[in-house]
Design a protein around this motif. Structure first.
Motif, PDB file in Angstrom:
ATOM      1  N   SER A  22      38.096 -47.479  -6.702  1.00 49.69           N
ATOM      2  CA  SER A  22      38.282 -46.118  -6.206  1.00 49.69           C
ATOM      3  C   SER A  22      37.083 -45.259  -6.586  1.00 49.69           C
ATOM      4  O   SER A  22      36.656 -45.250  -7.752  1.00 49.69           O
TER       5      SER A  22
ATOM      6  N   SER B  32      48.561 -41.903   3.177  1.00 48.09           N
ATOM      7  CA  SER B  32      47.566 -41.041   3.810  1.00 48.09           C
ATOM      8  C   SER B  32      48.006 -39.589   3.701  1.00 48.09           C
ATOM      9  O   SER B  32      49.167 -39.268   3.932  1.00 48.09           O
TER      10      SER B  32
ATOM     11  N   PRO C 294      43.855 -50.169  -5.163  1.00 52.62           N
ATOM     12  CA  PRO C 294      42.393 -50.123  -4.940  1.00 52.62           C
ATOM     13  C   PRO C 294      41.740 -51.481  -5.190  1.00 52.62           C
ATOM     14  O   PRO C 294      41.029 -51.674  -6.185  1.00 52.62           O
TER      15      PRO C 294
ATOM     16  N   GLU D 137      41.156 -45.163  -0.789  1.00 51.45           N
ATOM     17  CA  GLU D 137      40.832 -45.153   0.635  1.00 51.45           C
ATOM     18  C   GLU D 137      41.312 -46.436   1.302  1.00 51.45           C
ATOM     19  O   GLU D 137      41.508 -47.472   0.654  1.00 51.45           O
TER      20      GLU D 137
ATOM     21  N   SER E 200      43.177 -41.973   3.735  1.00 48.46           N
ATOM     22  CA  SER E 200      43.123 -41.955   2.275  1.00 48.46           C
ATOM     23  C   SER E 200      44.284 -41.120   1.753  1.00 48.46           C
ATOM     24  O   SER E 200      44.721 -40.173   2.413  1.00 48.46           O
ATOM     25  N   ASP E 201      44.773 -41.491   0.577  1.00 49.66           N
ATOM     26  CA  ASP E 201      45.805 -40.664  -0.053  1.00 49.66           C
ATOM     27  C   ASP E 201      45.180 -39.673  -1.036  1.00 49.66           C
ATOM     28  O   ASP E 201      45.876 -39.008  -1.801  1.00 49.66           O
TER      29      ASP E 201
ATOM     30  N   ASP F  92      49.097 -48.593  -2.179  1.00 46.93           N
ATOM     31  CA  ASP F  92      47.871 -47.851  -2.479  1.00 46.93           C
ATOM     32  C   ASP F  92      47.090 -48.520  -3.610  1.00 46.93           C
ATOM     33  O   ASP F  92      46.705 -47.874  -4.595  1.00 46.93           O
TER      34      ASP F  92
END
Length: 456
Positions: free
Chosen positions: A322, A403, A318, A426, A421-422, A316
């Motif tokens: 983000s 996610s 970015p 994204e 997305s978590d 995850d």
């Protein structure tokens, strides 16, 4: 009996069990002046017996493997000396095995020596011509550390008031360091700490093939300052660590795992920007504007990979920033950060000498007040993030993208992927998409990928 070669399988198992049970009884036996039996132990003052450890969380239950001996963890206070500086402040938890040594009479007292065998590697114990593997539990040593760990107290503190958490910064060996193992470096993200790796760490330590070939290193850094400054500090810490323990070894390979902002830092460890990051920040090259006292400033922007080849896992991460950083939540978080004076002085001393005219228009808003903080850098469109995005990884990389909605999309056409997305990062930011990066869907784990890529 353990020396005999004619035992049945059942009798051999019974003999091993009796031997191991006796060792446990001897370890726990208190010595007294009235006793006719004295137990002499090697090593540390304190031990934890692996078989007696019971994790509250089943995912953290340590495994024991091997046949003979008493699997234990020795506990040594971290003195802060040079030999201890690269181990957790909570103490040094070392994997080992107790084996019965000399047994002899001293007057009317029977003395039994329990020999502690260091278990960095798999030990072989011989009885006559029979060879047995020593019982060990690297996971038990880690669970012992977890039970007293307080590094999570520095997650928020390191984000909001990093100067107060600076003393805990560093690279720390999990278990006694073995110079010929492959370094496996784990780097946490924003407002976090190394305990986010507890499940992954235990999973690896419970896997004999991985534990015997990889040396786990946890990194802690105060996450309020920007990732490129922290990356410079971490590069120095890792370089110092390896120079201390492996002064003559080649740095041919490593595995690096970074979560969120830790993934941004991880990429700086395996990339070579040449002048890309510098040119995104300054109008003049360093040889023109820098003086000797600006060495730290140059090291933030110009660096080389720490290893000849690395396998990097981005969790995850970015890469393109983000949107949360530009949101109300991000604004509040950014306002909470109090950048330490030693960090701000790096830019303050330089800019006051040469003037803001040396800054590129894109970087002027971030550096005019001698910042920025980590939240500001993680906003989409930051010049340094864009420069880093274009750099190739010196090795292989794997993107693991969380996610909170769907878990599957068509990676070839990207149909259905853009909505993943978590909640913070994204898909479009976390997915690198270059030829050397492999996208992993949720059913995979880092442990299994490391196993498949590096062991099988």
């Amino acid at each position: 009996m353990l020396s005999r070669t004619d035992l049945t399988v059942k009798n051999k198992r019974n003999a091993i069990n009796a031997y191991n049970d006796s060792l446990l009884s001897l370890l726990k036996m208190p010595n007294s002046e009235q006793s006719h039996l004295e137990v002499i132990r090697d090593g540390a003052d304190s031990y934890i017996v692996a078989s007696e450890m019971d994790a509250k969380d089943p995912r953290l239950q340590p495994k024991i493997w091997g046949e003979i001996g008493l699997a234990v963890t020795s506990i040594e206070r971290n003195s802060g000396d040079i030999d201890h500086v690269y181990y957790p402040k909570e103490g040094i938890f070392n994997v080992g095995t107790f084996i019965a040594g000399d047994i002899y009479l001293d007057g009317l007292v029977l003395k039994v020596h329990l020999k502690f065998h260091d278990a960095i590697y798999s030990q072989k114990i011989k009885f006559g011509t029979n060879t047995h593997t020593a019982r060990v539990s690297p996971g038990a040593a880690y669970l012992g550390l977890l039970n007293v760990a307080d590094i999570d107290d520095f997650s928020l503190l390191g984000f909001t008031t990093p100067a107060k958490a600076e003393a805990r910064r560093g690279v720390f060996s999990i278990g006694k360091f073995a110079a010929d193992k492959i370094p496996l470096v784990m780097i946490h993200g924003l407002n976090s700490d190394p305990l986010i790796w507890k499940y992954l760490t235990m999973s690896i330590l419970n896997e004999p093939d991985l534990q015997t070939t990889h040396q786990i290193l946890h990194v802690y850094y105060p996450s309020g300052p920007p990732p490129f400054f922290n990356a410079m500090m971490i590069r120095r810490d890792i370089d110092s660590f390896l120079s201390t323990f492996q002064p003559d070894a080649s740095r041919s390979e490593a595995v690096i795992v970074g979560h969120s902002m830790g993934g941004i830092i991880a990429k700086t460890l395996v990339s070579s920007p040449q002048y890309a990051s510098w040119d995104a920040t300054f109008k003049s090259r360093p040889e023109i504007v820098l003086m000797s006292e600006n060495a730290e400033l140059q090291d933030i922007f110009i660096f080389e990979p720490l290893f000849e080849h690395a396998t990097v896992f981005f969790l995850d991460t970015p890469h393109r920033g983000s949107a949360v950083a530009n949101s109300f939540v991000g604004s509040v978080g950014s306002a909470l950060v109090r950048l330490p004076s030693d960090f701000k002085s790096i830019f303050k001393n330089f800019i006051e000498r040469v003037g803001v005219k040396v800054l590129t228009p894109e970087m002027l808003p971030f550096l005019k007040d001698f910042g920025p903080n980590s939240v500001q850098v993680l906003a989409p469109g930051h010049p340094l993030m864009q420069a880093l995005l274009k750099l190739p990884v010196n090795g292989e990389s794997y993107s693991i993208i969380g996610s909170n909605t769907q878990h599957v999309c068509d990676i070839n056409s990207l149909i259905g992927c853009t909505t993943i997305s978590d909640g913070v990062v994204e898909f479009n930011s976390a997915f690198l998409g270059d030829k050397k990066d492999h996208w992993l869907s949720n059913p995979h784990t880092i442990r299994s990928i490391i196993s498949k890529q590096l062991i099988i």
